[in-house]
Design a protein around this motif. Sequence first.
Motif, PDB file in Angstrom:
ATOM      1  N   ALA B 187       0.946  -1.148  -0.095  1.00  6.71           N
ATOM      2  CA  ALA B 187      -0.030   0.112   0.095  1.00  6.71           C
ATOM      3  C   ALA B 187       0.864   1.313   0.198  1.00  6.71           C
ATOM      4  CB  ALA B 187      -0.993  -0.102   1.355  1.00  6.71           C
ATOM      5  N   TYR B 188       1.879   0.988   0.713  1.00  6.49           N
ATOM      6  CA  TYR B 188       2.775   2.474   0.656  1.00  6.49           C
ATOM      7  C   TYR B 188       3.396   2.614  -0.586  1.00  6.49           C
ATOM      8  CZ  TYR B 188       7.464   4.360   1.249  1.00  6.49           C
ATOM      9  OH  TYR B 188       8.459   5.259   1.147  1.00  6.49           O
ATOM     10  N   ARG B 189       3.838   1.510  -1.253  1.00  3.28           N
ATOM     11  CA  ARG B 189       4.410   1.697  -2.512  1.00  3.28           C
ATOM     12  C   ARG B 189       3.598   2.151  -3.525  1.00  3.28           C
ATOM     13  NH1 ARG B 189       9.190   2.791  -4.007  1.00  3.28           N
ATOM     14  NH2 ARG B 189      10.479   2.619  -2.240  1.00  3.28           N
ATOM     15  N   LEU B 190       2.181   1.747  -3.313  1.00  2.00           N
ATOM     16  CA  LEU B 190       1.375   2.506  -4.459  1.00  2.00           C
ATOM     17  C   LEU B 190       1.403   3.831  -4.335  1.00  2.00           C
ATOM     18  CD1 LEU B 190      -0.844   1.465  -6.318  1.00  2.00           C
ATOM     19  CD2 LEU B 190      -2.711   2.093  -4.521  1.00  2.00           C
ATOM     20  N   GLU B 191       1.572   4.355  -3.251  1.00  2.00           N
ATOM     21  CA  GLU B 191       1.833   6.123  -3.382  1.00  2.00           C
ATOM     22  C   GLU B 191       2.972   6.261  -4.208  1.00  2.00           C
ATOM     23  OE1 GLU B 191       1.844   8.347   0.285  1.00  2.00           O
ATOM     24  OE2 GLU B 191       3.184   9.802  -0.825  1.00  2.00           O
ATOM     25  N   CYS B 192       4.032   5.687  -4.005  1.00  2.00           N
ATOM     26  CA  CYS B 192       5.128   5.916  -4.745  1.00  2.00           C
ATOM     27  C   CYS B 192       4.976   5.567  -6.138  1.00  2.00           C
ATOM     28  CB  CYS B 192       6.435   5.048  -4.191  1.00  2.00           C
ATOM     29  SG  CYS B 192       6.688   4.984  -2.435  1.00  2.00           S
ATOM     30  N   GLY B 193       4.156   4.787  -6.260  1.00  2.00           N
ATOM     31  CA  GLY B 193       3.670   4.281  -7.925  1.00  2.00           C
ATOM     32  C   GLY B 193       3.204   5.329  -8.426  1.00  2.00           C
ATOM     33  N   LEU B 194       2.362   6.095  -8.005  1.00  2.00           N
ATOM     34  CA  LEU B 194       1.384   7.011  -8.327  1.00  2.00           C
ATOM     35  C   LEU B 194       2.381   8.152  -8.639  1.00  2.00           C
ATOM     36  CD1 LEU B 194      -1.459   7.244  -6.181  1.00  2.00           C
ATOM     37  CD2 LEU B 194      -1.730   6.813  -8.512  1.00  2.00           C
ATOM     38  N   ARG B 195       3.179   8.444  -7.683  1.00  2.00           N
ATOM     39  CA  ARG B 195       4.325   9.301  -8.369  1.00  2.00           C
ATOM     40  C   ARG B 195       5.023   9.132  -9.366  1.00  2.00           C
ATOM     41  NH1 ARG B 195       5.345  10.313  -2.643  1.00  2.00           N
ATOM     42  NH2 ARG B 195       7.004   8.871  -2.570  1.00  2.00           N
ATOM     43  N   ALA B 196       5.304   7.843  -9.464  1.00  2.00           N
ATOM     44  CA  ALA B 196       6.204   7.577 -10.452  1.00  2.00           C
ATOM     45  C   ALA B 196       5.396   7.585 -11.966  1.00  2.00           C
ATOM     46  CB  ALA B 196       6.855   5.769 -10.115  1.00  2.00           C
ATOM     47  N   SER B 197       4.247   7.025 -11.920  1.00  2.00           N
ATOM     48  CA  SER B 197       3.427   7.139 -13.014  1.00  2.00           C
ATOM     49  C   SER B 197       3.279   8.586 -13.547  1.00  2.00           C
ATOM     50  CB  SER B 197       2.135   6.243 -12.424  1.00  2.00           C
ATOM     51  OG  SER B 197       1.115   6.488 -13.691  1.00  2.00           O
ATOM     52  N   ALA B 198       2.941   9.213 -12.617  1.00  2.00           N
ATOM     53  CA  ALA B 198       2.760  10.743 -12.972  1.00  2.00           C
ATOM     54  C   ALA B 198       4.051  11.261 -13.928  1.00  2.00           C
ATOM     55  CB  ALA B 198       2.461  11.937 -12.100  1.00  2.00           C
ATOM     56  N   ILE B 199       5.269  10.899 -13.200  1.00  2.00           N
ATOM     57  CA  ILE B 199       6.686  11.421 -13.816  1.00  2.00           C
ATOM     58  C   ILE B 199       6.987  10.728 -15.198  1.00  2.00           C
ATOM     59  CG2 ILE B 199       9.360  11.413 -13.437  1.00  2.00           C
ATOM     60  CD1 ILE B 199       7.769  12.851 -11.157  1.00  2.00           C
ATOM     61  N   LEU B 200       6.260   9.564 -15.434  1.00  2.00           N
ATOM     62  CA  LEU B 200       6.362   9.035 -16.697  1.00  2.00           C
ATOM     63  C   LEU B 200       5.797   9.923 -17.880  1.00  2.00           C
ATOM     64  CD1 LEU B 200       5.873   5.420 -16.019  1.00  2.00           C
ATOM     65  CD2 LEU B 200       8.029   6.309 -16.794  1.00  2.00           C
ATOM     66  N   GLY B 201       5.133  10.611 -17.480  1.00  2.00           N
ATOM     67  CA  GLY B 201       4.564  11.879 -18.543  1.00  2.00           C
ATOM     68  C   GLY B 201       5.781  12.499 -19.176  1.00  2.00           C
ATOM     69  N   PHE B 202       6.850  12.731 -18.386  1.00  2.00           N
ATOM     70  CA  PHE B 202       7.954  13.600 -18.756  1.00  2.00           C
ATOM     71  C   PHE B 202       8.467  13.031 -19.953  1.00  2.00           C
ATOM     72  CE2 PHE B 202       9.338  15.208 -14.416  1.00  2.00           C
ATOM     73  CZ  PHE B 202       8.029  15.733 -14.138  1.00  2.00           C
ATOM     74  N   ILE B 203       8.653  11.816 -20.195  1.00  2.00           N
ATOM     75  CA  ILE B 203       9.016  11.182 -21.372  1.00  2.00           C
ATOM     76  C   ILE B 203       7.768  10.880 -22.508  1.00  2.00           C
ATOM     77  CG2 ILE B 203      10.919  10.104 -20.213  1.00  2.00           C
ATOM     78  CD1 ILE B 203       9.479   7.190 -20.768  1.00  2.00           C
ATOM     79  N   GLY B 204       6.722  11.285 -22.178  1.00  2.00           N
ATOM     80  CA  GLY B 204       5.707  11.173 -23.441  1.00  2.00           C
ATOM     81  C   GLY B 204       4.543  10.522 -23.282  1.00  2.00           C
TER      82      GLY B 204
END
Lengths: 287, 516, 218
Positions: B187-204
């Motif tokens: 569950a804690y990692r899901l928060e990190c995963g949401l951040r990572a997912s958002a950041i993936l927008g940087f590459i398109g």
Amino acid sequence: MIHKIRARLAAALLLCVTGAAHADTFVFTAIPDQDESRLMTRFGQVADYLAAELGVEVRYIPVKSYAAAVTAFRNNEVQLAWFGGFTGVQAQRLVPGSRAIAQGVEDPQFISHLIVHTSTGIEPSDDFPLALRGKRFTFGSRSSTSGRLMPEHFMREATGETPQRFFSRVGFSGDHSATIALVQSGAWDAGVVNYKVWEQARAAGRIDDSKVRKVWSTPPYPDYHWVIRGDVDARFGNDFTDRVQAALLAITDEALLAAFPRQGFIPASNEDYQLIVDTARSLDLLD
Amino acid sequence: MRFMPEAAWNTTAGRFRRASLWLGLVGVLAFLLADLEITTLSPGTELARIGTGFLTPDFAATEFVWQALANTLAFAFQGVALGVVAGFVLALGWRFRGVRAFSAVIRAVHELFWGLIFLQITGLSPLTGVLAIAIPYAGIFAKVFGEFLEEADARPATALPSGSTWLATFFYARLPLILLPVRTYSAYRLECGLRASAILGFIGLPTLGFHLETAFRQGDYSAGAAILYLFFLLIGTLRWWLHRHLLPLYLGAALWWAPPLSSAPAGTLWRFLSEDIVPAPLRQDGGFEAFMQWCLRLASEQALPGLWHTLVLSSAALLLTALLSLLLFPLVSPRFGSPLSRGLGHILLVILRTTPEFLLAFILLLLFGPSMLPGIIALALHTSAIVAWLGGRFTLQWPARCDGATGLRGYCYEVLPRIYPNLLALLLYRWEIIMRETAILGILGITTLGYFVDAAFAEFRFDRALFLILVSVLLNLGVDAFSRRLRQHLRLSLNEGRTLARLPGADTTPPRGAAP
Amino acid sequence: MDVLFSFRGDHLYQGARPVLTDLTLTVRPGEKVALLGRSGAGKSTLLGALRCQHATQVAWCPQDGALVPMLSAFHNIYMGALPRHGVGYSLLNLVWPQARERQAIHALARQLGIEDCLRVSIDRLSGGQAQRVALGRALYTRRPVLLGDEPVSSVDEHQAQRLLALALSQHDSAVVALHDRSLALSCFDRVLGLRDGALVLDAPTSGLTLADLDALYA
């Protein structure tokens, strides 16, 4: 209309499940050299125009970076792309048979401006200001032709060294607008920008003349152009490439041209970009 | 010594003090070596524009922003779910050195770089987003779950009658013991995963980061602020909408919304393996000689300077992170302040840990000019917000004494000695992550390893990217080994996951015998 | 005559530490043996060594219970039956308790006096209840030889007597470590006494008194 909106929505959401899934849809992408907001809305009009002219379903997909655009082109996720000079050359090399078919009226004579913070005390001149030695300097995006490749080429010619040696520090702001903002703030002493972006920022009142000024311009070089994959004729009909070229050259609607933004399009060919290829090689950006 | 002439001090706290002193000295040394030039001239105009933008968020400026939000959620849910499953399978083989090394390698590569690699293979598709999260997370989960299994009570399994099959033993006497910490950590990692997912927008990829980065890069701060607020809201309200029982629903919705399919034609994987990552001299038949030269040049011009700058930057950032964490954790600790101050503290920490580092770096770049300083501060602010948030929760681990000291005395005598081991373990664990994150600081012109990897991807030189990624993997392995040794020396049998699992609320069962 | 367990001058180790030296001992099928001695005398080590000799014949009841705290008493008792059933059946029973097992385990639990807490997880039970679950797991293994390590230490004397009698009645042979000397005399037919790393007492209960046993602890 609703159907179109939904089609575009689907494109935006799932990006593109091209190829097998929608073999009959012609997909293109474009990254304008300024104002990347609301791309779907603006280029959706272009897609509608092309669909009407070509008689096939045409879709636009937004792409973030030059690298992503080239990748999508290489993977046949898009068949037509509006590339900068360097990325167009990268695409031509990665997809054998692809062709440059059109460029903006302005593009054969593109230039970049060197801008400095006024505290450097450097005045405008026709020659590259060597007084910038040891200052902090930023390019735009790494693979931008006007924000990196050609300015670096001309600066190397003028200074006889690499920017990393000539300046005390070299950065990549990632974007022309960011370059202007950062030089204006004094974070960087100097930077290079695409002349169209600079003019647009001036017109929008974003430039404070007491802080940032244009001091030098590069010689002209070829920049943005449309590149189409070589295999589209086999897929969409024999003269498809020619029809796409004709459709692009025939765009006169101001609203459509404003998306790029260009005054109009003229023919282009791969050979027009030899200078870019040579420059990229000499800068060790191409193997 | 005057008071105890006959005996030397022999305390656990002393051991921690000495270790901290050495780590602190390394950090100070890094600060001395780092380039911290401050050269700001007139940041006022731009900062005023940013401030105005944040005060006047424009939610209508971005097209398809809700779809981007949905994509962010969809990629994160699928990526983390796949990462949990794959990580769990890897964890089953945790005693094999090969499995441990493999996990370390895949988690040493930043999500963005995985994204850039998969962009070549699976195209601009949901699958790329899912794999870019799932692969590094599988490595992280493998480590954490593997250590859960290692630490779990082995007695129930040995008490089973002989002849029980391996599988039945696992499901009856091993899995139940670690299920709760696995759930908490996931569950804690899901928060990190949401951040990572958002950041993936940087590459398109079409997540929130796509529009966020465009808006800020182009100076459209009102549009950017709106997206950022949306993202804060998403992360800040996580605990109210993320329920275990709703997870299958969310996951199903995620699969329906963005089916993890590839959009690239067949053969891209083979092309990537057989052409893209083959070193240029070998591809062009330059022979072994040319290949060696290529390696040497890459090593001397990029890998070595990159290694050095990455080390200096991350060590300095680690020291600053430690200091900030010590300052920030009381903000959210129930041992200090009032409910109101804790509420505000929570909001502050959500903002700090959710704001992408590149954005912090950009604002700090305007303030300080280009040097390592904005990078160090940006990384430290971001990381310390995470460490402080967890640190605040550690302070619940022991019962409060009504006659206990409060305020600064309570902090020094009651709280700090107790949570210091946890904080130190977390910081050591985070060092790896700080190092990976230095990749995104290209805007500062600091030539870290990530800077060169980024350049290699932009130039479509996957051979170089791979070479440099391997170097950063080696660096990560080295740091991991060092911090493991230090943790052993300090007898910190803790990693992030185990630390979390011990938190109150993670284990709600009363002690045996407490209830009939 | 058959021999169930035997040692001939063996040394038993706990890790690298010798616990019992020069041990010679024979246990025959059908014998019910109590194992006495101070804590640390080597009772658990000896039981472990016995278990190794006939692992597939043994119903095992370890000292600390070694239960899975978060699973129900029902599932912990069922674990005794894991070798009897296929993996698929056991996994099914984990998520969906099977009627056959429920009936059998309920009957066993009633004998043990824990039928009311079968659906409660171990971490919510008292120590005495948990201990009876561990004993239940051993009984549900349904094997001829019971090896128990203080299986009734947490229940009252009266209950302990009853539970021990129940457990012994369901096994052909048994070796059970105890600390309650009167239980040893009342329920078993042979007593082994350990002291200082050696077997110092081996006698039928018929000829023993409590006072004889006190010597082990003096």
